[in-house]
Design a protein around this motif. Structure first.
Motif, PDB file in Angstrom:
ATOM      1  N   GLY A  74       0.802  -1.211   0.000  1.00  0.00           N
ATOM      2  CA  GLY A  74       0.000   0.000   0.000  1.00  0.00           C
ATOM      3  C   GLY A  74       0.841   1.270   0.000  1.00  0.00           C
ATOM      4  N   LEU A  75       0.460   2.203  -0.860  1.00  0.00           N
ATOM      5  CA  LEU A  75       1.113   3.515  -0.886  1.00  0.00           C
ATOM      6  C   LEU A  75       0.449   4.434   0.130  1.00  0.00           C
ATOM      7  N   VAL A  76       1.193   5.407   0.590  1.00  0.00           N
ATOM      8  CA  VAL A  76       0.652   6.404   1.507  1.00  0.00           C
ATOM      9  C   VAL A  76       1.070   7.792   1.032  1.00  0.00           C
ATOM     10  N   GLU A  77       0.497   8.805   1.649  1.00  0.00           N
ATOM     11  CA  GLU A  77       0.880  10.182   1.329  1.00  0.00           C
ATOM     12  C   GLU A  77       2.380  10.366   1.588  1.00  0.00           C
ATOM     13  N   ILE A 126      -4.886  10.810  -3.345  1.00  0.00           N
ATOM     14  CA  ILE A 126      -3.621  10.549  -2.646  1.00  0.00           C
ATOM     15  C   ILE A 126      -2.717   9.670  -3.500  1.00  0.00           C
ATOM     16  N   ILE A 127      -3.260   8.574  -4.023  1.00  0.00           N
ATOM     17  CA  ILE A 127      -2.454   7.655  -4.838  1.00  0.00           C
ATOM     18  C   ILE A 127      -1.973   8.344  -6.104  1.00  0.00           C
ATOM     19  N   ASN A 128      -2.893   8.985  -6.815  1.00  0.00           N
ATOM     20  CA  ASN A 128      -2.516   9.603  -8.084  1.00  0.00           C
ATOM     21  C   ASN A 128      -1.496  10.717  -7.902  1.00  0.00           C
ATOM     22  N   LEU A 129      -1.630  11.498  -6.837  1.00  0.00           N
ATOM     23  CA  LEU A 129      -0.663  12.576  -6.605  1.00  0.00           C
ATOM     24  C   LEU A 129       0.730  12.018  -6.324  1.00  0.00           C
ATOM     25  N   GLU A 130       0.806  10.897  -5.614  1.00  0.00           N
ATOM     26  CA  GLU A 130       2.126  10.305  -5.359  1.00  0.00           C
ATOM     27  C   GLU A 130       2.765   9.821  -6.660  1.00  0.00           C
ATOM     28  N   LEU A 131       1.962   9.247  -7.540  1.00  0.00           N
ATOM     29  CA  LEU A 131       2.470   8.824  -8.843  1.00  0.00           C
ATOM     30  C   LEU A 131       2.877  10.044  -9.674  1.00  0.00           C
ATOM     31  N   ILE A 132       2.077  11.096  -9.599  1.00  0.00           N
ATOM     32  CA  ILE A 132       2.373  12.333 -10.334  1.00  0.00           C
ATOM     33  C   ILE A 132       3.662  12.965  -9.821  1.00  0.00           C
ATOM     34  N   LYS A 168       5.203  17.868 -18.499  1.00  0.00           N
ATOM     35  CA  LYS A 168       5.400  18.481 -17.181  1.00  0.00           C
ATOM     36  C   LYS A 168       4.199  19.335 -16.794  1.00  0.00           C
ATOM     37  N   GLN A 169       3.642  20.086 -17.759  1.00  0.00           N
ATOM     38  CA  GLN A 169       2.484  20.925 -17.464  1.00  0.00           C
ATOM     39  C   GLN A 169       1.280  20.063 -17.071  1.00  0.00           C
ATOM     40  N   GLN A 170       1.092  18.944 -17.777  1.00  0.00           N
ATOM     41  CA  GLN A 170       0.003  18.023 -17.447  1.00  0.00           C
ATOM     42  C   GLN A 170       0.128  17.537 -16.005  1.00  0.00           C
ATOM     43  N   LEU A 171       1.329  17.172 -15.629  1.00  0.00           N
ATOM     44  CA  LEU A 171       1.564  16.665 -14.272  1.00  0.00           C
ATOM     45  C   LEU A 171       1.375  17.764 -13.228  1.00  0.00           C
ATOM     46  N   GLU A 172       1.886  18.953 -13.530  1.00  0.00           N
ATOM     47  CA  GLU A 172       1.744  20.055 -12.570  1.00  0.00           C
ATOM     48  C   GLU A 172       0.296  20.500 -12.420  1.00  0.00           C
ATOM     49  N   ASP A 173      -0.527  20.195 -13.425  1.00  0.00           N
ATOM     50  CA  ASP A 173      -1.963  20.465 -13.332  1.00  0.00           C
ATOM     51  C   ASP A 173      -2.689  19.369 -12.544  1.00  0.00           C
ATOM     52  N   GLY A 174      -1.922  18.377 -12.044  1.00  0.00           N
ATOM     53  CA  GLY A 174      -2.511  17.291 -11.257  1.00  0.00           C
ATOM     54  C   GLY A 174      -3.217  16.247 -12.080  1.00  0.00           C
ATOM     55  N   LYS A 175      -2.830  16.115 -13.360  1.00  0.00           N
ATOM     56  CA  LYS A 175      -3.483  15.164 -14.260  1.00  0.00           C
ATOM     57  C   LYS A 175      -2.496  14.077 -14.691  1.00  0.00           C
ATOM     58  N   PHE A 201      -4.770   2.679 -16.766  1.00  0.00           N
ATOM     59  CA  PHE A 201      -5.347   2.567 -15.429  1.00  0.00           C
ATOM     60  C   PHE A 201      -6.683   1.827 -15.492  1.00  0.00           C
ATOM     61  N   ILE A 202      -6.939   1.007 -14.496  1.00  0.00           N
ATOM     62  CA  ILE A 202      -8.260   0.435 -14.248  1.00  0.00           C
ATOM     63  C   ILE A 202      -8.562   0.671 -12.773  1.00  0.00           C
TER      64      ILE A 202
END
Length: 362
Positions: A74-77, A126-132, A168-175, A201-202
């Motif tokens: 499990g990933l965490v913040e 939380i998960i997606n931001l850690e990957l981003i 980089k812009q896509q990632l900084e936009d949180g996407k 992703f699924i």
């Protein structure tokens, strides 16, 4: 094909892994980080066509296509900054072909939630931001390297600079990067970055037992997942574990009794194939009937190469019949008599469910 199962601690990842692999290989405990090293398991792709084809060709056995699932801790913040072995867990994700993110949507006071409350949208964020965050580190390093190549006048550096800036812009936009519109050429230019959020992703929404038939619109509303190119599927880890000892027939009857027409585990596997652009064809004879995984759009020689590389090099032609015809007309002989078997050459694009017999040169 390797699919990584990710999510926060205690959302049902290991339970889902056990359901997919029909085993107790992964420890499923009511405390965070009961998984440290990833568990891996090979899962057969259930397909009724295999048995139907085997019956008409008198095959001795069937060999289905397979998918490898990896149960990742499990990933965490702040995992991207190394929190709770986060860097190690992220490296496990980097090696897989697709990400199956398990999202907890059941409320049970007996099962600890690492964030203290039930909130699927927050958990996904939380998960997606850690990957981003991990991907931002990757793209920043690559931009720095590319700047040196720009100054030295390297031919392709300018084109890479443009797509790197967009990523980089896509990632900084949180996407996540997989939702970006890119040309095939641009996709190739970032392929060697192995970005975590550029993987398919699924989302498997782990619901309570009485919500297993929740419509997709309801699942998307509770999770905030709007992009229709990202599949969202309901699962109930509790139901799956209750059925772990069941035979396939008993499982089918049990699911039918609760109004589930299609096995959720089979639905996940099918979506994995679809997302990765995969399909399979069959070979059929008295020794075995087998499913071979290929990419959509592969030619007959490329399909033959999955069996053995020499078969691709020495390919001459392939006898090809649709699985429906070989079943309907009782095997190869009957299908040939009805004119359903076609002789295809090197340009033929293999279709999902083709039954093929290859001819090779010396």
């Amino acid at each position: 094909m390797q699919v990584g199962i990710v999510g926060l601690p205690n959302v049902g990842k290991s339970t889902l892994f056990n359901a997919l692999t029909k085993s107790y290989a992964a420890e499923a405990a009511n405390f965070p980080f009961c998984t440290i090293e990833p568990n891996t398991g090979i899962v057969n792709v259930n397909d009724d066509r295999l048995e139907q084809i085997r019956a008409v060709v008198n095959g001795a056995k069937i060999i289905p296509a397979t998918v490898e699932f990896v149960d990742i801790a499990g990933l965490v913040e702040w995992a991207s900054k190394g929190e709770w072995l986060g860097n190690k867990f992220l490296s496990h994700i980097r090696s897989v072909d697709a990400i199956l993110q398990v999202v907890r949507a059941f409320d049970d006071s007996n099962v600890h939630h690492v964030s203290g409350s039930l909130d699927p949208k927050r958990d996904i964020e939380i998960i997606n931001l850690e990957l981003i965050f991990a991907d931002i580190d990757t793209i920043d390093r690559r931009i720095g390297d590319n700047q040196k190549k720009l100054r030295s006048g390297e031919k392709d550096a300018k084109a890479r600079e443009e797509i790197y800036a967009r990523v980089k812009q896509q990632l900084e936009d949180g996407k996540i990067v997989s939702l970006m519109e890119m040309t095939d050429e641009e996709k190739l230019m970032i392929a060697d970055l192995h970005l975590l959020t550029n993987k398919p992703f699924i989302y498997a929404v782990n619901v309570a037992e009485d919500a297993i038939n929740a419509p997709e619109s309801e699942l998307r509303a509770m999770t905030g997942i709007s992009g229709t190119q990202i599949p969202v599927l309901p699962v109930s880890a509790k139901i799956e574990m209750d059925m772990l000892e069941f035979s396939d027939e008993d499982k089918k009857m049990f699911l039918a009794d609760i109004g589930v027409e299609f096995n959720p585990m089979d639905a996940i596997i099918k979506k994995c194939y679809d997302l990765l652009g995969l399909q399979y064809y069959f070979t059929a004879g008295e020794i075995e009937v087998r499913a071979w995984t290929i990419h959509r759009g592969d030619t007959a020689p490329e399909a033959a190469g999955v069996i053995h590389t020499d078969f691709q090099k020495k390919f001459i032609k392939a006898e090809t019949v649709n699985y429906k015809d070989i079943i309907e007309f009782g095997g190869w002989v009957g299908a040939r008599e009805k004119g359903k078997v076609k002789m295809e050459g090197k340009e033929y694009i293999v279709q999902d469910g083709d039954v093929m017999l290859f001819k090779f040169g010396a």
